[in-house]
Design a protein around this motif. Structure first.
Motif, short mmCIF file in Angstrom:
data_model
loop_
_atom_site.label_atom_id
_atom_site.label_comp_id
_atom_site.label_asym_id
_atom_site.label_seq_id
_atom_site.Cartn_x
_atom_site.Cartn_y
_atom_site.Cartn_z
N ALA A 26 50.06 39.12 38.18
CA ALA A 26 49.12 38.04 38.47
C ALA A 26 47.71 38.39 37.99
CB ALA A 26 49.11 37.74 39.98
N ILE A 27 47.33 39.65 38.17
CA ILE A 27 46.02 40.10 37.69
C ILE A 27 45.95 39.99 36.18
CG2 ILE A 27 44.54 42.14 37.42
CD1 ILE A 27 45.59 43.03 40.23
N GLU A 28 46.98 40.46 35.50
CA GLU A 28 47.00 40.42 34.03
C GLU A 28 46.94 38.98 33.54
OE1 GLU A 28 46.58 42.89 32.15
OE2 GLU A 28 47.22 44.63 33.28
N GLY A 29 47.65 38.06 34.21
CA GLY A 29 47.60 36.65 33.84
C GLY A 29 46.22 36.06 34.04
N ALA A 30 45.59 36.41 35.14
CA ALA A 30 44.24 35.91 35.42
C ALA A 30 43.23 36.50 34.43
CB ALA A 30 43.84 36.24 36.86
N ARG A 31 43.44 37.75 34.04
CA ARG A 31 42.55 38.37 33.04
C ARG A 31 42.62 37.63 31.72
NH1 ARG A 31 44.13 44.48 32.48
NH2 ARG A 31 42.48 44.53 30.94
N ALA A 32 43.83 37.29 31.32
CA ALA A 32 44.02 36.59 30.04
C ALA A 32 43.35 35.21 30.06
CB ALA A 32 45.50 36.45 29.73
N ALA A 33 43.32 34.58 31.25
CA ALA A 33 42.75 33.23 31.36
C ALA A 33 41.27 33.22 31.75
CB ALA A 33 43.56 32.43 32.39
N ALA A 34 40.73 34.37 32.13
CA ALA A 34 39.36 34.42 32.66
C ALA A 34 38.34 34.05 31.58
CB ALA A 34 39.07 35.81 33.21
N ARG A 35 37.42 33.17 31.96
CA ARG A 35 36.33 32.77 31.07
C ARG A 35 35.01 33.42 31.49
NH1 ARG A 35 39.86 31.70 28.07
NH2 ARG A 35 40.87 29.70 27.86
N ASP A 36 34.84 33.62 32.77
CA ASP A 36 33.61 34.19 33.30
C ASP A 36 33.65 35.72 33.11
OD1 ASP A 36 31.30 34.78 34.72
OD2 ASP A 36 32.23 34.52 36.68
N PRO A 37 32.63 36.30 32.47
CA PRO A 37 32.62 37.75 32.24
C PRO A 37 32.68 38.58 33.54
CG PRO A 37 30.87 36.69 30.98
CD PRO A 37 31.47 35.64 31.86
N LEU A 38 32.06 38.09 34.60
CA LEU A 38 32.10 38.81 35.87
C LEU A 38 33.52 38.81 36.44
CD1 LEU A 38 30.71 40.36 38.13
CD2 LEU A 38 30.09 38.17 39.16
N ARG A 52 36.23 38.50 34.73
CA ARG A 52 37.01 39.34 33.82
C ARG A 52 36.81 40.82 34.16
NH1 ARG A 52 41.04 39.72 29.86
NH2 ARG A 52 40.53 41.55 28.66
N ARG A 53 35.58 41.21 34.40
CA ARG A 53 35.29 42.61 34.74
C ARG A 53 35.94 42.99 36.06
NH1 ARG A 53 35.16 47.65 33.74
NH2 ARG A 53 33.59 48.84 34.85
N GLN A 54 35.87 42.12 37.05
CA GLN A 54 36.51 42.42 38.34
C GLN A 54 38.02 42.54 38.19
OE1 GLN A 54 34.83 39.10 40.53
NE2 GLN A 54 33.37 40.45 41.55
N LEU A 55 38.60 41.68 37.37
CA LEU A 55 40.04 41.76 37.13
C LEU A 55 40.40 43.02 36.35
CD1 LEU A 55 40.49 37.98 36.41
CD2 LEU A 55 41.65 39.22 38.26
N ASP A 56 39.53 43.43 35.43
CA ASP A 56 39.75 44.70 34.72
C ASP A 56 39.77 45.87 35.71
OD1 ASP A 56 39.79 43.48 32.22
OD2 ASP A 56 37.72 44.02 31.73
N LEU A 57 38.81 45.88 36.64
CA LEU A 57 38.74 46.95 37.63
C LEU A 57 39.98 46.95 38.53
CD1 LEU A 57 34.97 46.75 38.59
CD2 LEU A 57 36.10 48.53 37.24
N LEU A 58 40.41 45.76 38.94
CA LEU A 58 41.63 45.68 39.76
C LEU A 58 42.84 46.19 38.99
CD1 LEU A 58 41.41 42.29 41.70
CD2 LEU A 58 41.42 44.60 42.66
N ALA A 59 42.98 45.77 37.75
CA ALA A 59 44.11 46.24 36.94
C ALA A 59 44.08 47.76 36.81
CB ALA A 59 44.08 45.57 35.57
N ASN A 60 42.88 48.30 36.58
CA ASN A 60 42.76 49.76 36.46
C ASN A 60 43.10 50.47 37.76
OD1 ASN A 60 41.99 49.49 33.81
ND2 ASN A 60 39.80 49.66 34.23
N TRP A 61 42.93 49.80 38.87
CA TRP A 61 43.28 50.38 40.17
C TRP A 61 44.80 50.32 40.38
CZ3 TRP A 61 40.84 48.49 45.43
CH2 TRP A 61 40.93 49.50 46.38
N PHE A 62 45.42 49.23 39.94
CA PHE A 62 46.86 49.03 40.13
C PHE A 62 47.72 49.87 39.20
CE2 PHE A 62 45.75 45.52 42.76
CZ PHE A 62 46.89 45.08 43.42
N ILE A 63 47.32 49.99 37.94
CA ILE A 63 48.18 50.59 36.91
C ILE A 63 48.69 51.99 37.27
CG2 ILE A 63 48.18 51.43 34.52
CD1 ILE A 63 46.54 48.86 33.85
N PRO A 64 47.84 52.92 37.75
CA PRO A 64 48.37 54.26 38.04
C PRO A 64 49.40 54.30 39.17
CG PRO A 64 45.96 54.26 38.01
CD PRO A 64 46.40 52.84 37.94
#
Length: 133
Positions: free
Chosen positions: A58-70, A72-84
Motif C-alpha cells: 500500500a505504501i509503494e502504491g501510494a508512493r507511485a501516485a503521490a504528487r505532493d513532495p512532502l 512522497r518523502r513521508q512515504l519514502d521514509l515509511l517504506a525505508n522503515w518497512f523494507i528491512p
C-alpha cells in the motif's frame, strides 16, 4: 486499509513506536530481566506491524501516485522503515532478542575501581576531579 495509507499507517504506528521507545528507555535505565522482556515484547509488536507485506505494498502504491513532495518523502521514509522487516518472523525475533540482550548487558555494566562497582556518573566524577593522567 483506508484510501490514505499514509495517515492510516502513521496513526497505527505511533502508539507502537511510543511503546517501543519507552520500553527501550526503561530497559536502559532500569536494566532488569523484566524491563528487558518488556523491551523485547514492544519491539516484536512493532516489527510484526512493519513486516506486513500488504502494508508495504500500500505504501509503494501510494508512493507511485503521490504528487505532493512532502507526502512522497513521508512515504519514502515509511517504506525505508518497512523494507528491512520483510524477513521471516523467527529471524526478526532472534535479532530482537540478541539486540535486547546486548543492550541489557551494556546497561548493567559497572566499572570496578578499587574493588568497588561504580556507575558511569561516578566514574566521570572521578575522572573530572583526577589530576593524574
Amino acid at each position: 486499509m483506508s484510501d490514505d495509507p499514509l495517515t492510516t499507517i502513521v496513526d497505527e504506528l505511533a502508539p507502537l513506536a511510543r511503546r517501543a521507545s519507552l520500553a527501550s528507555w526503561d530497559a536502559n535505565v532500569v536494566a532488569s530481566p523484566e524491563t528487558e522482556q518488556r523491551h523485547i515484547e514492544a519491539e516484536i509488536a512493532i516489527t510484526d506491524y512493519l513486516s506486513d507485506a500488504g502494508r508495504l505494498e500500500a505504501i509503494e502504491g501510494a508512493r507511485a501516485a503521490a504528487r505532493d513532495p512532502l507526502d512522497r518523502r513521508q512515504l519514502d521514509l515509511l517504506a525505508n522503515w518497512f523494507i528491512p522487516h520483510q524477513v521471516p518472523e523467527a529471524l526478526r525475533r532472534r535479532i530482537i532478542e540478541l539486540e535486547a540482550s546486548v543492550e541489557s548487558d551494556y546497561a548493567r555494566h559497572r566499572s570496578v575501581v578499587g574493588g568497588r562497582e561504580l556507575d558511569d556518573n561516578s566514574v566521570k566524577r572521578i575522572l573530572k576531579r583526577s589530576e593524574s593522567s
